[in-house]
Design a protein around this motif. Structure first.
Motif, short mmCIF file in Angstrom:
data_model
loop_
_atom_site.label_atom_id
_atom_site.label_comp_id
_atom_site.label_asym_id
_atom_site.label_seq_id
_atom_site.Cartn_x
_atom_site.Cartn_y
_atom_site.Cartn_z
N ARG A 93 -5.67 -0.03 12.86
CA ARG A 93 -5.84 0.01 11.20
C ARG A 93 -4.59 -0.89 10.44
O ARG A 93 -4.96 -1.45 9.53
N HIS A 110 -5.29 5.68 2.63
CA HIS A 110 -6.64 5.66 3.88
C HIS A 110 -6.00 7.06 4.76
O HIS A 110 -4.96 7.42 4.98
N ALA A 126 -5.58 -4.48 10.31
CA ALA A 126 -6.69 -4.53 9.25
C ALA A 126 -5.91 -4.78 7.65
O ALA A 126 -6.25 -5.87 7.09
N LEU A 127 -4.99 -3.86 7.47
CA LEU A 127 -4.25 -4.28 6.27
C LEU A 127 -3.36 -5.45 6.28
O LEU A 127 -3.16 -6.21 5.29
N LEU A 139 -2.03 6.75 7.53
CA LEU A 139 -2.62 6.03 8.66
C LEU A 139 -2.60 6.63 10.02
O LEU A 139 -3.33 5.78 10.90
N THR A 143 -0.70 6.27 2.11
CA THR A 143 -1.41 6.22 3.49
C THR A 143 -1.07 7.32 3.88
O THR A 143 -0.14 7.80 4.31
N CYS A 196 -10.82 4.10 4.34
CA CYS A 196 -10.92 2.67 4.00
C CYS A 196 -9.56 1.95 4.22
O CYS A 196 -8.54 2.20 4.28
N LEU A 197 -9.94 0.71 4.61
CA LEU A 197 -8.62 -0.17 5.12
C LEU A 197 -8.60 -1.42 4.10
O LEU A 197 -8.51 -2.41 4.85
N SER A 198 -8.59 -1.42 2.75
CA SER A 198 -8.66 -2.53 2.11
C SER A 198 -8.15 -2.42 0.79
O SER A 198 -8.67 -1.57 -0.09
N THR A 235 -4.54 2.70 -0.96
CA THR A 235 -6.05 3.04 -0.27
C THR A 235 -6.14 4.61 0.01
O THR A 235 -6.99 5.04 0.19
N ASP A 276 0.94 -1.21 -0.04
CA ASP A 276 -0.14 0.12 -0.16
C ASP A 276 1.08 1.17 -0.18
O ASP A 276 1.46 1.59 0.89
#
Ligand code: NIG
Ligand code: FE
Length: 401
Positions: A127, A319, A130-131, A76, A74, A326-328, A317, A71
């Motif tokens: 967070r 993020h 989750a990633l 984060l 981000t 969003c965390l996907s 993302t 990713d």
């Protein structure tokens, strides 16, 4: 092909369908392949089922071995959240209006300044977890919700700590020029001077980031101010990248290319002239479908022109609490296909090899090749295109690194 090493592999993965994602090979599929790992690096890739001597052997049983996901953009780390602004936008206010009245990025700045280092670590950890659960093994994390030296350094220290305490590579980026802090309300050049003369030298000296980013936009900083920050970054040996052409064409992507920057990110309003410059300098186009979706943008990034010019396209993302909570990464791949009409192959390249290029790490990660880091994920799927096809679901996976 036989292993050339005389010592046994630390790990040997056999009976895997491999998508190497090596630059010139599309998926680079090797059916029923095997990979030998020594000292955390890929020492051998084979196309047979032979058993070699190894301290640990993993039978993949035909599952798919892919590079760890990356990713590459981000934000984060931040205090609070901005669900209230989401609601305001749905009651008619625009992102720009909210930003001009002291909301937007500045409301996250207030919450981030108020949060302790430990509080920021705890909220960002959740967070990050989750990633990681989605197969992300490398993440870029920006500062930019401090906008004063102390808080920017606090954010970067949290990023460093996350990389030390979690099984993920964290690449920190300094984004001091993200928005104008209240202390410099009518003096944006004064703030840019602080970024260039005080913040960048300190961040470089403390080795807290290897790259500098700017938000080049009407509601951010001008082309001239961005160039000043880039010059300071170069003087201190830091690479550059840019939030460019998200809401309007400021020519920022061309500027980042002029400075041999790693990536120009967002780029919905990117011009053909800047595309040529990016192609020439090898600057990656990082697309952020989460922010496009969440802001209900309608101007698509110029995907076909980027393809035609041979500019590598990464997907991330973005993020952040304001425009992409969003965390996907998998959802971003799906949106890159549905919203941007990219192909599942391009989406997967966007979160592996091209994302590695966007971080300047393509020699170490992003594909399964001998000599690269053994940053691998074993997916229980039937084909790698499944990762873009499904959304709202994570197929079973096992990280091997
Ligand atoms: O990437 N565009 C600027 N920065 C972020 C948004 C940050 C925020 O709204 O908090 C972005 O979209
Ligand atoms: Fe961003």
């Amino acid at each position: 092909m036989c292993p050339t090493e005389t010592k046994p592999f630390d790990q040997f993965i056999r009976n895997a369908n491999i998508a190497t994602m090596a630059s010139d090979k599309e998926y680079g599929i090797i059916e029923k392949g095997c990979v030998g790992i020594i000292d955390g690096k890929i020492a051998f890739i084979g196309s047979d089922l032979s058993d070699y001597q190894a301290k640990e052997t993993i039978n993949a049983n035909g599952q798919w071995l892919l590079p760890g996901l990356i990713d590459c953009h981000t934000h984060l780390i931040y205090g609070g959240n901005r669900a209230n602004e989401f609601e305001m936008r749905l009651n008619g206010a625009s992102y720009e209006e909210i930003s001009k009245t002291g909301g937007g990025i500045l409301s996250s700045v207030t919450a981030t300044r108020a949060a302790s280092e430990q509080e920021l670590f705890v909220s960002a950890s959740k967070r990050l977890e989750a990633l990681i659960a989605e197969g992300v093994t490398t993440i870029e994390i920006k500062s930019g919700y401090g906008l004063d030296l102390e808080t920017e350094l606090k954010m970067l220290r949290v990023a460093k700590q996350l990389g030390e305490q979690y099984p993920i590579r964290v690449i920190p980026t300094f984004l001091g020029a993200h928005a104008l802090p209240p202390e410099f309300k009518d003096d944006s050049d004064g703030y840019i001077n602080l970024v260039c003369e005080k913040m960048i030298p300190t961040v470089a000296q403390e080795q807290l980031a290897n790259c500098v980013d700017v938000f080049c936009e009407n509601i951010g900083f001008s082309y001239a101010q961005t160039e000043k920050v880039f010059k300071a970054a170069k003087e201190h040996g830091l690479k550059v990248k840019l939030h460019a052409e998200q809401l309007s064409d400021q020519g920022g992507a061309g500027l980042v290319a002029d400075y041999q920057g790693l990536s120009a990110d967002h780029i919905e309003y990117l011009s053909q002239e800047s595309i040529y410059k990016m192609a020439k300098s090898g600057t990656v186009a990082t697309l952020l479908p989460g922010a496009y979706y969440f802001l209900r943008e309608t101007k698509l990034p110029p995907i076909q022109a980027l393809r035609d010019a041979g500019v590598p396209i990464a997907i991330a993302t973005d993020h952040n609490p304001g425009t992409s909570p969003c965390l996907s990464v998998l959802l971003m791949m799906n949106m890159a296909c549905t919203l941007f009409k990219m192909t599942p192959l391009e989406a997967l390249q966007g979160v592996t090899i091209n994302s590695a290029k966007a971080l300047g790490l393509e020699d170490a990660i992003g594909s399964i090749e001998v000599g690269k880091k053994a940053d691998l994920v074993l997916w229980n799927i039937e084909h790698p295109n499944q990762l873009s096809y499904q959304f709202g679901v994570t197929p079973p996976l096992k990280i091997i690194s």
